[in-house]
Design a protein around this motif. Sequence first.
Motif, PDB file in Angstrom:
ATOM      1  N   VAL A  49      10.104 -52.360  54.171  1.00  0.00           N
ATOM      2  CA  VAL A  49       9.060 -53.390  54.292  1.00  0.00           C
ATOM      3  C   VAL A  49       7.700 -52.747  54.039  1.00  0.00           C
ATOM      4  CG1 VAL A  49       7.908 -54.988  55.881  1.00  0.00           C
ATOM      5  CG2 VAL A  49      10.408 -54.842  55.845  1.00  0.00           C
ATOM      6  N   ASP A  50       7.443 -51.605  54.694  1.00  0.00           N
ATOM      7  CA  ASP A  50       6.180 -50.902  54.459  1.00  0.00           C
ATOM      8  C   ASP A  50       6.034 -50.479  53.003  1.00  0.00           C
ATOM      9  OD1 ASP A  50       5.535 -51.206  57.113  1.00  0.00           O
ATOM     10  OD2 ASP A  50       5.881 -49.103  57.653  1.00  0.00           O
ATOM     11  N   ALA A  51       7.126 -50.080  52.396  1.00  0.00           N
ATOM     12  CA  ALA A  51       7.081 -49.648  50.991  1.00  0.00           C
ATOM     13  C   ALA A  51       6.623 -50.773  50.078  1.00  0.00           C
ATOM     14  CB  ALA A  51       8.453 -49.136  50.547  1.00  0.00           C
ATOM     15  N   GLN A  52       6.906 -52.018  50.468  1.00  0.00           N
ATOM     16  CA  GLN A  52       6.532 -53.145  49.625  1.00  0.00           C
ATOM     17  C   GLN A  52       5.230 -53.813  50.051  1.00  0.00           C
ATOM     18  OE1 GLN A  52      10.048 -55.640  49.482  1.00  0.00           O
ATOM     19  NE2 GLN A  52      10.727 -54.579  47.659  1.00  0.00           N
ATOM     20  N   THR A  53       4.712 -53.436  51.218  1.00  0.00           N
ATOM     21  CA  THR A  53       3.510 -54.121  51.706  1.00  0.00           C
ATOM     22  C   THR A  53       2.321 -53.197  51.926  1.00  0.00           C
ATOM     23  OG1 THR A  53       4.244 -53.916  54.012  1.00  0.00           O
ATOM     24  CG2 THR A  53       4.855 -55.950  52.831  1.00  0.00           C
ATOM     25  N   LYS A  54       2.547 -51.896  51.928  1.00  0.00           N
ATOM     26  CA  LYS A  54       1.469 -50.936  52.184  1.00  0.00           C
ATOM     27  C   LYS A  54       1.431 -49.888  51.080  1.00  0.00           C
ATOM     28  CE  LYS A  54       1.973 -51.326  57.180  1.00  0.00           C
ATOM     29  NZ  LYS A  54       2.286 -50.605  58.422  1.00  0.00           N
ATOM     30  N   ASP A  55       0.263 -49.273  50.930  1.00  0.00           N
ATOM     31  CA  ASP A  55       0.165 -48.154  49.997  1.00  0.00           C
ATOM     32  C   ASP A  55       0.872 -46.948  50.602  1.00  0.00           C
ATOM     33  OD1 ASP A  55      -1.279 -49.499  48.068  1.00  0.00           O
ATOM     34  OD2 ASP A  55      -3.205 -48.966  48.944  1.00  0.00           O
ATOM     35  N   THR A  56       1.651 -46.286  49.788  1.00  0.00           N
ATOM     36  CA  THR A  56       2.370 -45.085  50.201  1.00  0.00           C
ATOM     37  C   THR A  56       2.124 -44.000  49.152  1.00  0.00           C
ATOM     38  OG1 THR A  56       4.394 -45.587  48.977  1.00  0.00           O
ATOM     39  CG2 THR A  56       4.219 -46.521  51.210  1.00  0.00           C
ATOM     40  N   PRO A  57       2.439 -42.767  49.478  1.00  0.00           N
ATOM     41  CA  PRO A  57       2.308 -41.718  48.455  1.00  0.00           C
ATOM     42  C   PRO A  57       3.136 -42.047  47.203  1.00  0.00           C
ATOM     43  CG  PRO A  57       2.622 -40.718  50.602  1.00  0.00           C
ATOM     44  CD  PRO A  57       2.833 -42.200  50.775  1.00  0.00           C
ATOM     45  N   LEU A  58       4.289 -42.668  47.399  1.00  0.00           N
ATOM     46  CA  LEU A  58       5.150 -42.977  46.252  1.00  0.00           C
ATOM     47  C   LEU A  58       4.576 -44.108  45.402  1.00  0.00           C
ATOM     48  CD1 LEU A  58       7.649 -42.239  44.716  1.00  0.00           C
ATOM     49  CD2 LEU A  58       8.984 -43.638  46.297  1.00  0.00           C
ATOM     50  N   THR A  59       3.973 -45.137  46.030  1.00  0.00           N
ATOM     51  CA  THR A  59       3.365 -46.194  45.215  1.00  0.00           C
ATOM     52  C   THR A  59       2.215 -45.621  44.390  1.00  0.00           C
ATOM     53  OG1 THR A  59       1.971 -46.933  47.064  1.00  0.00           O
ATOM     54  CG2 THR A  59       3.989 -48.174  46.656  1.00  0.00           C
ATOM     55  N   ASP A  60       1.468 -44.675  44.982  1.00  0.00           N
ATOM     56  CA  ASP A  60       0.397 -44.019  44.220  1.00  0.00           C
ATOM     57  C   ASP A  60       0.971 -43.246  43.038  1.00  0.00           C
ATOM     58  OD1 ASP A  60      -1.454 -45.017  46.020  1.00  0.00           O
ATOM     59  OD2 ASP A  60      -1.570 -43.165  47.181  1.00  0.00           O
ATOM     60  N   LEU A  61       2.066 -42.519  43.269  1.00  0.00           N
ATOM     61  CA  LEU A  61       2.700 -41.751  42.198  1.00  0.00           C
ATOM     62  C   LEU A  61       3.196 -42.671  41.084  1.00  0.00           C
ATOM     63  CD1 LEU A  61       3.892 -39.088  41.028  1.00  0.00           C
ATOM     64  CD2 LEU A  61       5.954 -39.610  42.352  1.00  0.00           C
ATOM     65  N   VAL A  62       3.880 -43.736  41.452  1.00  0.00           N
ATOM     66  CA  VAL A  62       4.412 -44.670  40.452  1.00  0.00           C
ATOM     67  C   VAL A  62       3.272 -45.294  39.654  1.00  0.00           C
ATOM     68  CG1 VAL A  62       5.681 -46.846  40.148  1.00  0.00           C
ATOM     69  CG2 VAL A  62       6.542 -45.110  41.733  1.00  0.00           C
ATOM     70  N   LEU A  63       2.183 -45.612  40.323  1.00  0.00           N
ATOM     71  CA  LEU A  63       1.031 -46.196  39.644  1.00  0.00           C
ATOM     72  C   LEU A  63       0.408 -45.214  38.650  1.00  0.00           C
ATOM     73  CD1 LEU A  63      -0.827 -48.678  39.470  1.00  0.00           C
ATOM     74  CD2 LEU A  63      -2.198 -47.653  41.283  1.00  0.00           C
ATOM     75  N   ARG A  64       0.335 -43.935  39.019  1.00  0.00           N
ATOM     76  CA  ARG A  64      -0.304 -42.912  38.178  1.00  0.00           C
ATOM     77  C   ARG A  64       0.580 -42.389  37.050  1.00  0.00           C
ATOM     78  NH1 ARG A  64      -0.949 -40.253  42.954  1.00  0.00           N
ATOM     79  NH2 ARG A  64       0.259 -38.536  42.131  1.00  0.00           N
ATOM     80  N   ASP A  65       1.893 -42.383  37.234  1.00  0.00           N
ATOM     81  CA  ASP A  65       2.794 -41.684  36.317  1.00  0.00           C
ATOM     82  C   ASP A  65       3.529 -42.659  35.393  1.00  0.00           C
ATOM     83  OD1 ASP A  65       4.824 -40.147  35.103  1.00  0.00           O
ATOM     84  OD2 ASP A  65       4.941 -38.809  36.831  1.00  0.00           O
TER      85      ASP A  65
END
Length: 138
Positions: free
Chosen positions: A101-117
């Motif tokens: 749930v947090d992975a889909q509703t909050k910024d995480t290190p992985l969401t930042d990585l996916v966004l950048r890469d």
Amino acid sequence: MGRQLATALLRASSLEPRHINISTRRPETLGGLFLDQRWVSAVLYSLLNMCTAQKLGAGKTLRLLNGLFETNTFTYHSLVNSPSASDLNSPDDLFPWMSLVDAQTKDTPLTDLVLRDKGLRDCFSVMYYNVFSNLAEG
């Protein structure tokens, strides 16, 4: 590699292969495949949780994820926040359980990585498309 990802995706969700519709059109004629980075992160965190549930140490988990995506992108800090990453003192330590749930509703290190890469996003899109194309074929 594609079959492993399909199995992981199907285990981590309530989807069944019969509920998935696969287009026979080539992806380039569809205008591309859009996968939201938070959804991608949740799928990747579900893979991480499966490794934790199987008592696979952080070092082996990182090797598995990097091998699956043929990259060296995944590190402790790209998957969990700094305080949690500092708790991993040994490659045999387990990653913490990640809230999907947090992975889909909050910024995480992985969401930042996916966004950048972009390369990681492209790799994931190709794997996703190939997995479900193979399921449709049978």
